[in-house]
Design an enzyme around this catalytic site. Structure first.
Site, short mmCIF file in Angstrom:
data_model
loop_
_atom_site.label_atom_id
_atom_site.label_comp_id
_atom_site.label_asym_id
_atom_site.label_seq_id
_atom_site.Cartn_x
_atom_site.Cartn_y
_atom_site.Cartn_z
N THR A 13 0.83 -1.21 0.00
CA THR A 13 0.00 0.00 0.00
C THR A 13 0.87 1.25 0.00
OG1 THR A 13 -1.76 -1.16 1.19
CG2 THR A 13 -1.76 1.25 1.32
N GLN A 35 0.53 -8.95 -6.77
CA GLN A 35 0.05 -10.33 -6.97
C GLN A 35 0.89 -11.10 -7.99
OE1 GLN A 35 -2.25 -11.96 -5.31
NE2 GLN A 35 -3.07 -10.26 -4.11
N SER A 63 4.92 -6.48 -2.30
CA SER A 63 4.65 -6.64 -0.88
C SER A 63 5.07 -8.03 -0.44
CB SER A 63 3.15 -6.46 -0.63
OG SER A 63 2.84 -6.79 0.71
N CYS A 101 -9.32 -6.87 1.40
CA CYS A 101 -9.30 -5.48 1.86
C CYS A 101 -10.68 -4.88 1.89
CB CYS A 101 -8.40 -4.65 0.96
SG CYS A 101 -6.90 -5.52 0.56
C1 LIG Z 1 -2.32 -6.92 -1.05
C2 LIG Z 1 -2.25 -5.94 -2.16
C3 LIG Z 1 -1.81 -4.62 -1.95
C4 LIG Z 1 -1.49 -4.11 -0.58
O1 LIG Z 1 -0.31 -4.65 -0.04
P1 LIG Z 1 -0.09 -4.55 1.55
O2 LIG Z 1 1.34 -4.92 1.75
O3 LIG Z 1 -1.04 -5.53 2.17
O4 LIG Z 1 -0.37 -3.14 1.96
C5 LIG Z 1 -1.71 -3.78 -3.03
N1 LIG Z 1 -2.02 -4.20 -4.27
C6 LIG Z 1 -2.45 -5.45 -4.53
C7 LIG Z 1 -2.75 -5.85 -5.92
C8 LIG Z 1 -2.59 -6.36 -3.48
O5 LIG Z 1 -3.01 -7.59 -3.74
#
Ligand SMILES: *Cc1c(COP(=O)(O)O)cnc(C)c1O
Length: 403
Positions: A77, A184, A204, A330
């Protein structure tokens, strides 16, 4: 109530993944013995610094960039927010045009919406009924004052792979910075930011078997970007605050494993995914695949079911020992249907009846067979009590993908 051992099968790897033992082992000393601050000049500090730089090299090797182009953040994020706000508002810029898509993660959409409120123009490029952006639409949206294009590599709900390479060359030919949310895609798509012409990329750790609370942003050398968090000047001034050394070390090891194991784990997950995609519409009447049948992540199978509330389905599956999701973790708890499914032209009612199954490297064929055994019965029991149900009986053979 439990007879024998209770099953627990995890099919929610797009929400988060387990920390692999190798990753946890690598992190552990940084909570106890190796607790230095990477800015300190003494041996404790130098040890932390060199561990961070090793992790940076691992992430760079996964992405195909130079280590100096990798910046650690607290999450995916934060990386998305930094990329979008940091590029758009460079040197106090307060207007301009941003292009993104209707199916981005909220971590991209929300900072874009904020910039719109502050005076920027925003184009949300639509998607096809298969959940894929047309790169021609992206190109047609380009204006003289476009300051940023952000298109995700792969969608977190329906798993569709976007034409990011085409968008990369379009952006490059117009001289516009191109950001992609690859959260992803890591460990599933072969990524090379140079060949793919990406200027900024978010990832992430917890989505690929690293710890939660750590991410990274790749920023191509020379990209004009402003910090969002200011302070002690860490991460070469782009992201201040004392580095999360254990998290960064974990991210580095997870990146090495993602690179090392990608082909092997992907071919296994793809086999299981294809079994789900083939069998669920055959076993469950009026079940439909969401998203493109093949241009999708190897671990994502996403369905909608007529006359079903997704939340009820998730709770019933949980009672059977299967962890799944309605879509994006989310937005769980929100009564609004998924913006991704609505953007694909799926109705509110149908969008409510969705099930996302996302596989991981350790899922087995036996677990998939177990799910295929319990799902038809769970769905039919929920339909018996569903207020949406029509009076006519639902018969076998009405299913099948109509995406
Ligand atoms: C999970 C996710 C995020 C956010 O990542 P976090 O580390 O949980 O804040 C952003 N973009 C996508 C496509 C995600 O799947």
């Amino acid at each position: 109530m439990t007879a024998g051992k209770r099953r627990s099968i995890y099919f929610d790897h797009s929400a988060t993944t387990s920390v692999l033992p190798e990753v946890a082992d690598a992190m552990r000393p940084y909570f106890s013995d190796k607790y230095g601050n990477a800015s300190s000049l003494h041996s404790f500090g130098r040890e932390a610094r060199s561990s961070i730089e090793r992790a940076r090299a691992s992430v760079a090797s996964l992405l195909g960039c130079d280590p100096s182009e990798v910046f650690f953040t607290s999450s995916g994020t934060e990386a998305d927010n930094l990329a979008i706000s940091g590029v758009a508002t460079y040197r106090g810029r307060s207007k301009g045009h941003i292009i993104t898509t209707a199916i981005e993660h909220h971590a991209v959409l929300e900072p874009c919406e904020r910039l719109r409120r502050l005076g920027f123009d925003l184009t949300l490029v639509p998607v096809s009924k298969d959940g894929i952006v047309d790169s021609g639409d992206v190109e047609r949206a380009v204006r003289d004052d476009t300051v940023l294009i952000s298109v995700m590599m792969a969608n977190n709900e329906i798993g569709t792979i976007q034409p990011y390479k085409e968008v990369g060359s379009i952006a490059a030919s117009h001289g516009i910075p191109f950001h992609t949310d690859a959260v992803q895609a890591i460990g599933k798509l072969p990524i090379n930011v140079k060949a793919d012409r990406v200027d900024l990329l978010s990832l992430s750790a917890h989505k690929f078997h690293g710890p939660k609370g750590v991410g990274a942003l790749y920023v191509k050398k020379g990209t004009e970007i402003e910090p969002m968090i200011r302070g002690g000047g860490q991460e070469r001034g782009l992201r201040s605050s004392t580095e999360n050394v254990p998290g960064i070390v974990g991210l580095g090891v997870a990146a090495e494993i993602a690179k090392r194991d990608r082909e092997r784990t992907c071919s296994k997950m793809k086999g299981l995914r294809d079994k789900l995609i083939e069998e669920i519409p055959r076993l469950v009447p009026r079940a439909y695949l969401n998203g493109h049948p093949t241009k999708r992540l190897v671990n994502n199978a996403h369905f909608r079911f007529d006359f079903i509330e997704g939340e009820g389905l998730i709770l019933q599956l949980d009672l059977k020992g299967v962890a799944a999701s309605t879509g994006s973790a989310c937005s769980t708890g929100s009564p609004d249907p998924s913006h991704v499914l609505l953007a694909m032209g799926i109705s509110h009612e149908q969008a409510h009846g969705s099930l996302r199954l996302t596989l991981g490297r350790d899922n087995t064929e036996e677990e998939v067979v177990y799910l295929l055994g319990v799902l038809p019965e769970v769905v039919s029991r929920l339909r018996e009590i569903s207020p949406f149900n029509e009076s006519r009986p639902i018969t076998q053979g009405e299913g099948g993908s109509r995406v």
